[in-house]
Every structure is written in C-alpha cells, then in structure tokens.
Design an enzyme around this catalytic site. Structure first.
Site: not given
Length: 254
Positions: A138, A151
C-alpha cells in the site's frame, strides 16, 4: 519451451482486489488457486470462473495459521506465481488511544501472513525455474498519515519483506514484485476498517472523482506478472488521479 499451464496462488481471494486478481489471472491463462478464510465466497468465485472455462481450485485458508499454510503448500503440485494479497486495516485512532489488539491483528495478517505463505511456497516457486512473488502492499507502506499508525506500520513491514527478499533471492529464478495501491474503493476495505460504520466508510471516498477500483489493481498485478521473465517490476505505486499523496486528495469536480 514448456506449454504447461502455470499455477498462480492468490491469498485473500474471496473479495475485492484478491477476487479481481484471480479473475484477471484466470483470463490470462493461469490455473488459479483461490485462498481465503471464507469458503462459501471462494466456492462461488470458483464456480463462476469454471463456468467461463477457466482452470481454478479453491482452498479455505487462514494465512495467520502457519500449520494450515504448510499443509496447504504440501498439497500443491507446484506454484509459479504467488500473489500475497490477504491483508486489511482496522481502526483509524491516533497512536495515543489505538487498540493494541487491532495493531496485533493487522501485523499478523499483513506481515506474518505474507511471511508464512512466502516461506511455505518458496521451494515450489524456485523449483518452477521462473517464479514470481507479488506483495500487495500500500502507499501506507511508503508514507505515514495521522490515524493510520497501526496499518502504516504493518504495510511498512510488508514493504520491507518485499525489499529484503529481493536482495536475498538475487541470483535465483524468482522475481519479487511489490504493488502499492493508494485509494481503492472496494465493498469491504473501509467498512471493515470502521467496524461496519457505513457513514465513516463512505466519507473516505466522498467527493473523490473515480478512486481506483479492485479491477484497476488486478489489471496492474496481471500486467506485472506477465512481463518477460527477465523484467522485474520492483515497486509500482498506483493511485487515482485525484490522489496526490496519502494526505492530499482532491474532492470535487476534476
């Protein structure tokens, strides 16, 4: 040159980017092995692909369960491509008040899950003589943002696995590709992150002109995997035009 059908294993294939990637790879001629925890969704996708004449198999698997991962790997006839897609985010609290249990869950899936499956399938990928490992990380693995500490930390871990593995496998017939998507609108990602709060999930994409779709990412993964064997896409960052960075997103008419 061998004409055998190449096998691609996709983790987290029950929905979103994983399901879209499985469809794209099947269309590209791979025998696709679908893995995820939700067996019912895997079976439905397997039936869909088989009905279209695609070569597919489904196997319920929790990537955080090392014994299950090892058993799965032992049952495969071979593996040419591994797409480490299983992952996800939980919560958006600041570090000061974040839930350690959510951080642990994210680390186990996004980092240890990648480690488990990669270690288990690496012998088969090497034996194929032309293996490819894909890590779906990501843009969170490349830059921080407020409320994303857990995250971001987990995706930084996934990024480091890909980067380190590429160094350690140098000279062996295995490529390591990292695809780092930015804002992708799927049915579940934001909803899961905000524990089913539909309003908070919708707000993530509010006013954004054409965020990425799961198929956009799947198309990119398939393109990278199908490059000639000597071509390695080390790191590809993929964002919608409306997103300039993790913290700068245009909301409104383009």
């Amino acid at each position: 040159m061998s004409t055998r059908t190449r096998t691609a294993v996709v983790t987290g294939a029950s929905s979103g980017i994983g399901a879209a990637t499985a469809r794209r790879l099947a269309e590209a001629g791979f025998h696709v092995v679908l893995t995820a925890r939700r067996a019912d969704r895997l079976d439905a996708l397997a039936k869909e692909l088989a009905a279209d004449g695609r070569s597919v198999a489904a196997h319920a698997l929790d990537v955080t369960d090392r014994a299950a991962v090892d058993a799965f790997a032992a049952g495969l006839d071979g593996c040419d491509v591994l797409v480490n897609n299983a992952g996800g985010a939980l919560g958006a609290d600041p570090v000061e008040s974040a839930d350690p249990a959510e951080w642990r869950t994210m680390y186990e899936v996004n980092v240890l899950g990648v480690l488990h499956v990669t270690q288990a399938l690496l012998p088969a990928l090497t034996a194929s003589g032309d293996g490819t490992i894909v890590v779906l990380s990501s843009t969170a693995g490349l830059a921080t943002y407020e409320g994303g500490g857990g995250y971001v930390a987990a995706k930084h871990g996934a990024h480091v696995i890909a980067e380190t593995l590429r160094l350690e496998l140098n000279g062996r017939p295995v490529r390591v590709i990292e695809i780092a998507p930015g804002m992708v609108k799927t049915d579940e990602f934001a909803l899961t992150r905000f524990h089913g709060d539909t309003d908070r999930a919708a707000a993530v994409y509010a006013g954004v002109d054409a965020p990425l779709t799961a198929d956009d990412v799947a198309d990119t993964v398939t393109w990278a995997v199908t490059r000639p064997s000597h071509v390695n896409v080390d790191l590809l960052v993929l964002r919608p035009r409306a997103q300039a960075s993790n913290t700068k997103v245009h909301r409104g008419a383009p």
